[in-house]
Design a protein around this motif. Structure first.
Motif, PDB file in Angstrom:
ATOM      1  N   GLU A 587       0.847  -1.200   0.000  1.00 63.98           N
ATOM      2  CA  GLU A 587       0.000   0.000   0.000  1.00 63.98           C
ATOM      3  C   GLU A 587       0.880   1.246   0.000  1.00 63.98           C
ATOM      4  OE1 GLU A 587      -3.322   0.427   2.572  1.00 63.98           O
ATOM      5  OE2 GLU A 587      -3.710  -1.736   2.673  1.00 63.98           O
ATOM      6  N   LEU A 588       0.629   2.128  -0.975  1.00 59.85           N
ATOM      7  CA  LEU A 588       1.327   3.402  -1.051  1.00 59.85           C
ATOM      8  C   LEU A 588       0.425   4.511  -0.529  1.00 59.85           C
ATOM      9  CD1 LEU A 588       2.794   3.108  -4.671  1.00 59.85           C
ATOM     10  CD2 LEU A 588       3.820   2.332  -2.540  1.00 59.85           C
ATOM     11  N   ALA A 589       0.989   5.679  -0.334  1.00 60.20           N
ATOM     12  CA  ALA A 589       0.178   6.849   0.023  1.00 60.20           C
ATOM     13  C   ALA A 589      -0.549   7.337  -1.225  1.00 60.20           C
ATOM     14  CB  ALA A 589       1.062   7.950   0.579  1.00 60.20           C
ATOM     15  N   GLY A 590      -1.703   7.956  -1.024  1.00 64.82           N
ATOM     16  CA  GLY A 590      -2.484   8.419  -2.159  1.00 64.82           C
ATOM     17  C   GLY A 590      -3.548   7.401  -2.527  1.00 64.82           C
ATOM     18  N   SER A 591      -4.259   7.712  -3.624  1.00 64.40           N
ATOM     19  CA  SER A 591      -5.336   6.812  -4.044  1.00 64.40           C
ATOM     20  C   SER A 591      -5.545   6.920  -5.551  1.00 64.40           C
ATOM     21  CB  SER A 591      -6.644   7.170  -3.315  1.00 64.40           C
ATOM     22  OG  SER A 591      -7.024   8.503  -3.605  1.00 64.40           O
ATOM     23  N   LEU A 595      -0.755   8.049  -6.900  1.00 66.77           N
ATOM     24  CA  LEU A 595      -0.047   7.345  -5.843  1.00 66.77           C
ATOM     25  C   LEU A 595       1.322   7.993  -5.650  1.00 66.77           C
ATOM     26  CD1 LEU A 595      -0.857   3.644  -6.805  1.00 66.77           C
ATOM     27  CD2 LEU A 595      -1.891   4.986  -4.965  1.00 66.77           C
ATOM     28  N   PHE A 596       1.723   8.141  -4.404  1.00 63.99           N
ATOM     29  CA  PHE A 596       2.995   8.795  -4.108  1.00 63.99           C
ATOM     30  C   PHE A 596       4.122   7.773  -4.006  1.00 63.99           C
ATOM     31  CE2 PHE A 596      -0.110  11.758  -2.041  1.00 63.99           C
ATOM     32  CZ  PHE A 596       0.053  12.794  -2.953  1.00 63.99           C
ATOM     33  N   GLU A 597       5.309   8.190  -4.483  1.00 64.37           N
ATOM     34  CA  GLU A 597       6.520   7.371  -4.421  1.00 64.37           C
ATOM     35  C   GLU A 597       6.289   5.987  -5.036  1.00 64.37           C
ATOM     36  OE1 GLU A 597       9.287   8.589  -3.794  1.00 64.37           O
ATOM     37  OE2 GLU A 597       8.779  10.439  -2.752  1.00 64.37           O
ATOM     38  N   SER A 620       7.165  13.500   9.869  1.00 67.88           N
ATOM     39  CA  SER A 620       5.821  13.269   9.329  1.00 67.88           C
ATOM     40  C   SER A 620       5.793  13.562   7.835  1.00 67.88           C
ATOM     41  CB  SER A 620       4.798  14.153  10.051  1.00 67.88           C
ATOM     42  OG  SER A 620       4.750  13.860  11.428  1.00 67.88           O
ATOM     43  N   THR A 621       4.908  12.877   7.105  1.00 65.86           N
ATOM     44  CA  THR A 621       4.814  13.053   5.665  1.00 65.86           C
ATOM     45  C   THR A 621       3.480  12.518   5.164  1.00 65.86           C
ATOM     46  OG1 THR A 621       5.866  12.521   3.550  1.00 65.86           O
ATOM     47  CG2 THR A 621       5.891  10.816   5.209  1.00 65.86           C
ATOM     48  N   ASP A 622       3.075  12.964   3.973  1.00 66.15           N
ATOM     49  CA  ASP A 622       1.915  12.362   3.323  1.00 66.15           C
ATOM     50  C   ASP A 622       2.348  11.596   2.072  1.00 66.15           C
ATOM     51  OD1 ASP A 622       2.628  14.393   1.641  1.00 66.15           O
ATOM     52  OD2 ASP A 622       0.644  15.324   1.533  1.00 66.15           O
ATOM     53  N   GLN A 623       3.679  11.433   1.889  1.00 65.02           N
ATOM     54  CA  GLN A 623       4.201  10.754   0.711  1.00 65.02           C
ATOM     55  C   GLN A 623       4.320   9.240   0.897  1.00 65.02           C
ATOM     56  OE1 GLN A 623       5.050  12.667  -2.295  1.00 65.02           O
ATOM     57  NE2 GLN A 623       3.713  13.950  -1.032  1.00 65.02           N
ATOM     58  N   PHE A 624       4.260   8.783   2.144  1.00 64.69           N
ATOM     59  CA  PHE A 624       4.354   7.352   2.426  1.00 64.69           C
ATOM     60  C   PHE A 624       3.149   6.921   3.267  1.00 64.69           C
ATOM     61  CE2 PHE A 624       8.685   8.738   1.599  1.00 64.69           C
ATOM     62  CZ  PHE A 624       9.152   7.741   0.749  1.00 64.69           C
ATOM     63  N   ARG A 625       2.726   5.695   3.052  1.00 69.24           N
ATOM     64  CA  ARG A 625       1.493   5.185   3.681  1.00 69.24           C
ATOM     65  C   ARG A 625       1.566   5.224   5.203  1.00 69.24           C
ATOM     66  NH1 ARG A 625      -2.425   4.266   5.833  1.00 69.24           N
ATOM     67  NH2 ARG A 625      -4.092   2.755   5.392  1.00 69.24           N
ATOM     68  N   MET A 626       2.769   5.106   5.763  1.00 70.30           N
ATOM     69  CA  MET A 626       2.908   5.125   7.221  1.00 70.30           C
ATOM     70  C   MET A 626       2.539   6.477   7.821  1.00 70.30           C
ATOM     71  SD  MET A 626       3.590   2.804   9.383  1.00 70.30           S
ATOM     72  CE  MET A 626       4.234   3.815  10.700  1.00 70.30           C
ATOM     73  N   GLY A 627       2.572   7.537   7.015  1.00 64.77           N
ATOM     74  CA  GLY A 627       2.350   8.874   7.556  1.00 64.77           C
ATOM     75  C   GLY A 627       3.598   9.440   8.202  1.00 64.77           C
TER      76      GLY A 627
END
Length: 991
Positions: A587-591, A595-597, A620-627
């Motif tokens: 799972e990546l960040a975004g939808s 999708l990021f990265e 902190s970041t919104d580029q990776f699914r972990m946050g």
């Protein structure tokens, strides 16, 4: 601050009549807007002239790295050739076209042209359009190679423009250069910049394709991507055009203005023309890259006295921004001169920020320029959010200004540069801060003055660093409050300090690789960096594969053998993301399609491998699914004993992070107690000293070097910073005598470094030389160096031109013969700083003023793994001691020492080679193992002294790593700093 009083200062002129704005205008509109602009008398030359006369020659000169010249002619150095190429082009343009070089410069320096909007085209977009232009099947070899340009298999892998050239030359419309002029190319590029849809972009690129040969199209692609890399900086072009060109660009960020105002080389700008202007974007001052130690940070600012105050600011994770306001009208620009007024607002009624600033300024403020950082604030959590969310938050706030819970932009102001018609760049930071506090009123969580902490010791910086690591912040900026603001410059007045690589995680941060990214340039065609993830505890997909969330991307620390190992264990296991994306496994960040990265390829967790990494901190970041993600992660080693099931999981990471935060809190408490205890002890010493002032005994050298010499010290030393009494004490300790009158002794030497009243009077008198204090320090340093070499020393250095603050005509003529034509001394050793000054004087008109730290910092911001390709910086953060003991000349060793001569010479040779490599890689070699800054101790094959070395370093506050000599050579061979743990010396047995 009388000189920055808001009541007395004049109101600035209307910015609409003084600014330079980006528009595509007709000739008539240009004449009306810029009535004094220069006009060419003849048409511009073909576009091919640019690549034939400028780009290709400069690139060839860069690759040769040697001078050129025929028989009987002077051999030219590369920088001279470079300048000659540019001078010839400019001279030819002036003679054959006219005084307006802007059409050419905007193609030569496309990244500096603010008048053409961004194209919105990346490599893949251009590749898709060119495939359609050439009518190639996108699934054919050439079509696939053009679109997926990073994939291996082609000679130009990793170079998109080179890939385009290879494919276009198979099917060119022209084999010879085309007839399109520079003006026509600019007109088409203006249209391309305004196009947002492919059906508009396609006919424009088709016209280029029909009228250009492959070489021209390759350079056109580089212009569109703004990736020229021709081997000459914009400074070189600016200096060749006009002596004031670079400075005008720094204060205006307008290439057009530089070309149109400075078309006449005989014309020179005045004082006010070189100041920043309201509603005109300038190039801001930048912070210097971190020094090797915090002690060096403080010393480099000249803050050597105990009571010298410096400022500590938190380094914010946002976007550098300048705010201009004139009578309620706003302008916002980023560091790279991108206009963000549309986003943050042009007046008090618009935008995501300006409409909330009605009460942000003192009523007396009519015009102002502020420098600061734009960050994202989450009002629900009452905290800063990662930089990647800024634009989205600004758009959402502009759409819903009444929503008090949505994320919003917050402008943190740390400087003021203009106030009510007055430019403040020449005022000290301390005075600018007072003006800022008098002019700006905090608007809670919209616009706030950035906090500073006053400090005088290194320990206070360390405390702040621990705190910002615990809070997940980016770093610190240390500032000299007595400094002026210097446009587009990095110097030691502002130094940014980042947390060191966290040792708390150690080898426990073991993560699974779940994706790969193909590299470019030297690493083109291979998977150069990898996506790592955290296992979702207890969750599996329908096919039994475990689930992983994206966490960070790592590309630093791998050497050639590491890449070969990865290739061996994962052969035929990588899957192209676009052809067969994972379904729930990763799972990546975004939808959706955003999708990021997203990696180029992915691998099933059960087929993958675990790597151990270290990093600067968690952020902190919104580029990776972990946050969350790791800042500057670096490969440490493969964990061959682990697989997907034992790699770090989400719960494991959360627990680990909590433990580290708790340890950090405890350390901060301990440091606080230590400081309180130290303060109490200091007070006791003062009480015991009774009424007299306690002074430290002089700890400098004591020689007879200045015996029989008389001195009159008029001013303190500015570099290094020493008071008059300290200089006098230094003279007396080395046999000299000091007086308070220039007539007190025959042959007296007058010492001065500043133009105070007494110095000015002696200069007018014209009968005395005034010597800089640096000459005294140089004499002592030379004496100590000679004694260290086994020479007696004992003589003072002859005066040289740099030693004289003022010289009589007779002295000036005499000392001129002590240096060569470049200023190189005949009697003194040349150190790194001296060598740099010499090189600057030799090529003063064409030297790139950016130092290695500045280039490094700029590259780091653009390319995270860039240092892996630059051997000259590999050891930049290392201070290494090499263990030469037992390897001295055989005659110097004790008779009882059993050393085989062949082994001794072999081991000595290995360490000497290692020392050369460390110095070449920008590292520091420490003579003594006890030096505070030592980070590694290198030993050769002889391990007989290992235990003795361990005992010597075990008590140090920060224990250096003990590594084998092969660590140096293999790091240089791999072009990356390999992890020391892989070369750790674990046995005292002789290898």
């Amino acid at each position: 601050m009388a000189d920055i009083d808001m009541d007395d200062a004049p109101v600035a002129a209307d910015p609409q009549t003084t600014g330079y704005f980006s528009n595509v205008l007709s000739e008539a509109e240009l004449d009306e807007k810029y009535p004094d602009r220069p006009k060419n008398t003849k048409p511009t030359p073909p576009f091919s002239a640019l690549y034939q006369e400028v780009f290709e020659p400069l690139l060839a000169n860069k690759q040769k790295k040697v001078g050129i010249g025929g028989r009987g002619t002077k051999m030219l150095k590369p920088h001279e050739v470079r300048r000659q190429i540019i001078d010839q082009f400019i001279a030819k343009w002036r003679a054959q076209v006219g005084p307006d070089i802007y059409p050419a410069f905007r193609l030569i320096m496309p990244d500096k042209d603010r008048d053409r909007t961004v194209y919105g085209l990346k490599e893949k977009n251009i590749g898709k359009i060119l495939v359609k232009v050439m009518k190639i099947d996108k699934n054919s070899d050439d079509g696939n190679a053009m679109i997926n340009w990073k994939l291996p298999g082609q000679r130009s892998t990793g170079d998109f423009a080179g890939r385009c050239y290879e494919i276009i030359k198979k099917r060119p419309m022209r084999t010879k250069p085309g007839d399109m002029t520079i003006e026509q190319v600019n007109e088409l590029l203006d249209k391309l910049a305004g196009a947002t849809k492919e059906d508009v972009q396609l006919p424009i690129l088709t016209e280029f394709y029909n009228n250009m040969n492959p070489e021209e199209l390759m350079w056109l692609v580089r212009i569109i991507l703004k990736q020229m890399k021709v081997g000459a900086t914009e400074k070189t072009f600016f200096d060749a055009w006009h002596p004031d060109a670079e400075h005008l660009f720094n204060v205006s960020s307008q290439l057009k203005r530089v070309c149109w105002e400075l078309w006449d080389p005989a014309f020179r700008l005045g004082g006010e023309d070189l100041d920043i202007n309201l509603m005109s974007c300038f190039q801001p001052q930048l912070a210097q890259f971190q020094k090797r130690s915090l002690e060096t940070v403080v010393k480099s600012m000249g803050l050597e006295n105990e009571n010298d105050v410096f400022w500590i600011e938190e380094k914010l994770d946002g976007e550098r921004m300048q705010l201009h306001m004139h009578n309620g009208q706003f302008k916002f620009w980023s560091r790279k001169a991108k206009d963000y007024t549309y986003l943050y607002g042009g007046d008090f009624e618009s935008g995501s920020l300006a409409q909330f600033l009605k009460k942000a300024f003192n009523p007396k403020v009519k015009s102002i320029i502020l420098d600061g950082e734009m960050i994202t604030w989450d009002p629900k959590l009452d905290t800063i959010v990662g930089f990647g969310t800024l634009k989205g938050a600004a758009i959402e706030q502009a759409r819903n200004p009444e929503d008090q819970e949505c994320n919003r932009p917050l402008f943190k102001v740390f400087d003021i540069l203009y106030l009510n018609g007055k430019c403040l760049t020449k005022a000290s930071l301390e005075d600018r801060r007072e003006a800022l506090k008098a002019s700006v009123i905090n608007v809670d969580r919209r616009l706030e003055i950035h906090d500073i902490t006053e400090a005088t010791t290194v320990e206070e910086i360390e405390t702040q660093l621990r705190q910002i690591v615990a809070e997940g912040s980016e770093g610190l900026v240390i500032k000299n409050p007595r400094s002026m603001y210097k446009l587009n410059d990095r110097n030691d007045d502002w130094i940014k300090v980042k947390p060191e690589y966290m040792t708390e995680f150690g080898e426990e941060l073991d993560c699974l690789v779940i994706g790969g990214y193909y590299g470019s340039g030297r690493r083109g065609g291979i998977l150069a960096s990898y996506l790592c993830g955290l296992r979702v505890d207890g969750e599996f997909c329908s096919d039994g594969e475990p689930k992983f969330w994206s966490f960070f991307k790592v590309g630093g620390g791998f050497n050639a053998s590491d890449y070969k190992h990865i290739q061996h264990i994962t052969e035929d296991k990588w899957i192209k993301w676009g052809e067969n994306p994972p379904k729930g496994t990763i799972e990546l960040a975004g939808s959706g399609r955003r999708l990021f990265e997203k990696p180029d390829v992915w691998i099933k967790p059960r087929d993958s491998f675990v790597v151990s990494v270290k990093a600067a901190q968690v952020t902190s970041t919104d580029q990776f699914r972990m946050g969350k993600t790791l800042r500057f992660p670096r490969f440490k080693e493969f964990k061959k004993d682990k697989d997907w099931s034992s790699a770090l999981s989400i719960n494991g990471f959360v627990e680990l992070k909590a433990e580290i935060d708790m340890d950090m809190t405890k350390k901060m408490d301990v440091e606080h107690k230590k400081r309180q205890t130290a303060k109490r002890r200091k007070k006791e010493v003062i009480i015991l000293g009774q009424d007299e002032k306690v002074t430290e005994p002089y700890a400098g050298p004591k020689t007879n070097l200045f015996e029989g010499q008389s001195f009159y010290v008029l001013t303190e030393s500015t570099s290094p910073k020493k008071s008059i009494s300290e200089i006098e004490q230094l003279i007396k300790s080395n046999g000299g005598r000091t007086y308070k009158n220039e007539s007190a002794a025959e042959g007296i030497r007058i010492i001065g470094d500043r133009n105070v009243v007494k110095v000015a009077a002696l200069k007018r008198k014209g009968t005395f030389d005034i010597i800089r204090p640096s000459w005294i320090f140089a004499c002592l340093a030379h004496h100590e160096a000679e004694q260290a070499r086994g020479n007696p020393g004992g003589y003072i250095l002859p005066l040289e031109p740099p030693d004289l603050f003022y010289a009589t005509e007779e002295t000036a003529q005499r000392v001129a013969n002590t240096v060569d034509c470049y200023g190189d001394s005949y009697t003194r050793d040349v150190g790194p700083d001296d060598l740099l000054k010499l090189l600057e004087s030799i090529d003063d008109d064409d030297v790139d003023t950016r130092d290695s730290d500045q280039v490094k910092d700029e590259l780091l911001e653009e390319y995270e793994t860039v240092f892996d390709e630059l051997p000259g910086w590999i050891f930049a953060d290392s201070c290494v001691h090499l263990d030469y003991a037992r390897l001295a000349a055989k005659n110097d060793l004790p008779e009882s020492t059993d050393v085989d001569e062949a082994d001794r010479l072999s081991n000595l040779w290995k360490l000497e080679i290692a020392e050369l490599l460390i110095r070449f890689g920008d590292g520091v070699v420490a003579d003594k193992i006890g030096d505070e800054d030592v980070t590694q101790v290198v030993v050769g094959p002889d391990r007989s002294r290992v235990e003795k070395i361990r005992n010597a370093i075990s008590s140090k506050k920060k224990v250096p790593r003990l590594v084998d000599v092969d660590w140096v050579g293999q790091s240089m061979e791999a072009r990356t700093l390999l992890d020391e743990a892989r070369f750790a010396v674990t046995s005292a047995a002789s290898a």
